[in-house]
Design an enzyme around this catalytic site. Sequence first.
Site, PDB file in Angstrom:
ATOM      1  N   GLU A  72      -2.622   3.243   9.949  1.00  0.00           N
ATOM      2  CA  GLU A  72      -1.588   2.249   9.669  1.00  0.00           C
ATOM      3  C   GLU A  72      -1.061   1.613  10.956  1.00  0.00           C
ATOM      4  O   GLU A  72      -0.655   2.300  11.889  1.00  0.00           O
ATOM      5  CB  GLU A  72      -0.424   2.886   8.903  1.00  0.00           C
ATOM      6  CG  GLU A  72      -0.824   3.506   7.560  1.00  0.00           C
ATOM      7  CD  GLU A  72      -1.286   2.487   6.527  1.00  0.00           C
ATOM      8  OE1 GLU A  72      -1.072   1.275   6.749  1.00  0.00           O
ATOM      9  OE2 GLU A  72      -1.866   2.902   5.506  1.00  0.00           O
ATOM     10  N   ARG A  82       7.284   2.560  -7.289  1.00  0.00           N
ATOM     11  CA  ARG A  82       6.657   2.260  -8.585  1.00  0.00           C
ATOM     12  C   ARG A  82       6.636   3.500  -9.482  1.00  0.00           C
ATOM     13  O   ARG A  82       6.689   3.405 -10.699  1.00  0.00           O
ATOM     14  CB  ARG A  82       5.224   1.753  -8.332  1.00  0.00           C
ATOM     15  CG  ARG A  82       4.503   1.235  -9.534  1.00  0.00           C
ATOM     16  CD  ARG A  82       3.238   0.502  -9.118  1.00  0.00           C
ATOM     17  NE  ARG A  82       2.349   1.271  -8.252  1.00  0.00           N
ATOM     18  CZ  ARG A  82       1.581   2.290  -8.662  1.00  0.00           C
ATOM     19  NH1 ARG A  82       1.573   2.662  -9.927  1.00  0.00           N
ATOM     20  NH2 ARG A  82       0.807   2.935  -7.812  1.00  0.00           N
ATOM     21  N   CYS A 135       5.357   7.558   1.985  1.00  0.00           N
ATOM     22  CA  CYS A 135       4.562   7.497   3.220  1.00  0.00           C
ATOM     23  C   CYS A 135       5.063   6.403   4.153  1.00  0.00           C
ATOM     24  O   CYS A 135       5.190   6.623   5.369  1.00  0.00           O
ATOM     25  CB  CYS A 135       3.084   7.280   2.907  1.00  0.00           C
ATOM     26  SG  CYS A 135       2.296   8.748   2.224  1.00  0.00           S
ATOM     27  N   HIS A 159      -3.487   7.096   6.298  1.00  0.00           N
ATOM     28  CA  HIS A 159      -3.713   7.358   4.876  1.00  0.00           C
ATOM     29  C   HIS A 159      -5.160   7.814   4.666  1.00  0.00           C
ATOM     30  O   HIS A 159      -6.079   7.297   5.321  1.00  0.00           O
ATOM     31  CB  HIS A 159      -3.439   6.100   4.048  1.00  0.00           C
ATOM     32  CG  HIS A 159      -2.041   6.012   3.515  1.00  0.00           C
ATOM     33  ND1 HIS A 159      -1.166   5.020   3.870  1.00  0.00           N
ATOM     34  CD2 HIS A 159      -1.370   6.813   2.629  1.00  0.00           C
ATOM     35  CE1 HIS A 159      -0.007   5.213   3.229  1.00  0.00           C
ATOM     36  NE2 HIS A 159      -0.108   6.280   2.478  1.00  0.00           N
TER      37      HIS A 159
HETATM   38  N1  PCA Z   1       1.123   9.553  -0.395  1.00  0.00           N
HETATM   39  C1  PCA Z   1       2.279   8.805  -0.851  1.00  0.00           C
HETATM   40  C2  PCA Z   1       3.449   9.692  -0.578  1.00  0.00           C
HETATM   41  C3  PCA Z   1       2.895  11.047  -0.291  1.00  0.00           C
HETATM   42  C4  PCA Z   1       1.456  10.834  -0.111  1.00  0.00           C
HETATM   43  O1  PCA Z   1       0.644  11.691   0.231  1.00  0.00           O
HETATM   44  C5  PCA Z   1       2.380   7.419  -0.235  1.00  0.00           C
HETATM   45  O2  PCA Z   1       1.346   6.841   0.128  1.00  0.00           O
HETATM   46  O3  PCA Z   1       3.481   6.893  -0.117  1.00  0.00           O
END
Ligand code: PCA
Length: 206
Positions: A72, A82, A135, A159
């Site tokens: 990111e 959501r 996140c 991610h």
């Molecule tokens: N993914 C979520 C929150 C926790 C996770 O592992 C997100 O992308 O916000």
Amino acid sequence: MRTLVTGFEPFGGESTNPSFEAARRVGGVAVVELPCVFATSLQALREAIDEHDPELVLCVGQAGGRSGISVEKVAINLMEARIPDNAGARPMDAEVVRGGPAAYFTNLPVKAMVEAVRQAGVPASVSYSAGTFVCNQVAYGLAHLIATERPGLRGGFVHVPYSPGQVTTSSQPSMAVETVAHALRILVDTALTVEVDVPVVSGEIA
Ligand code: PCA
């Protein structure tokens, strides 16, 4: 252990979260599981940083539907849920930090990190949105902490896709947890050693 890697607890009805499963397998780093709860995730992150005093913090989360490792670039000052978090909260049009900047860029060399993972044969890309759920909140909170309190700290957010066991009855993409862990190790090593990001063109068209 001068690197802290965080993963998240399962959320959204899942029984595992590949971010934490992979973080546990990296080795040679401090690993902390963060709650998928808006009200407590940033406090847990702060406590982990205070405890381990790292020079690098890499926070990791699951991004179901993404096919590769996504590093990111940006975190935004917005919480818009959501689905409910693990405490049932669904913030709407809320700021992560009241009055904070609209967005932060990570201080990590995201292009060099992506290139290094690709060199190892693992799909990866720079991402320009960490979403608006927990996140992104953690990515923003980490960047704000660095900007306001810990200028020497390197930090960012990654991610990762679903693990295969999460998608046995769907057509969603997945990646083996061992592969994710290997990629995380490469990301950590690159983030610790590369001072100036590589001049390759990245980007997205809408
Ligand atoms: N993914 C979520 C929150 C926790 C996770 O592992 C997100 O992308 O916000």
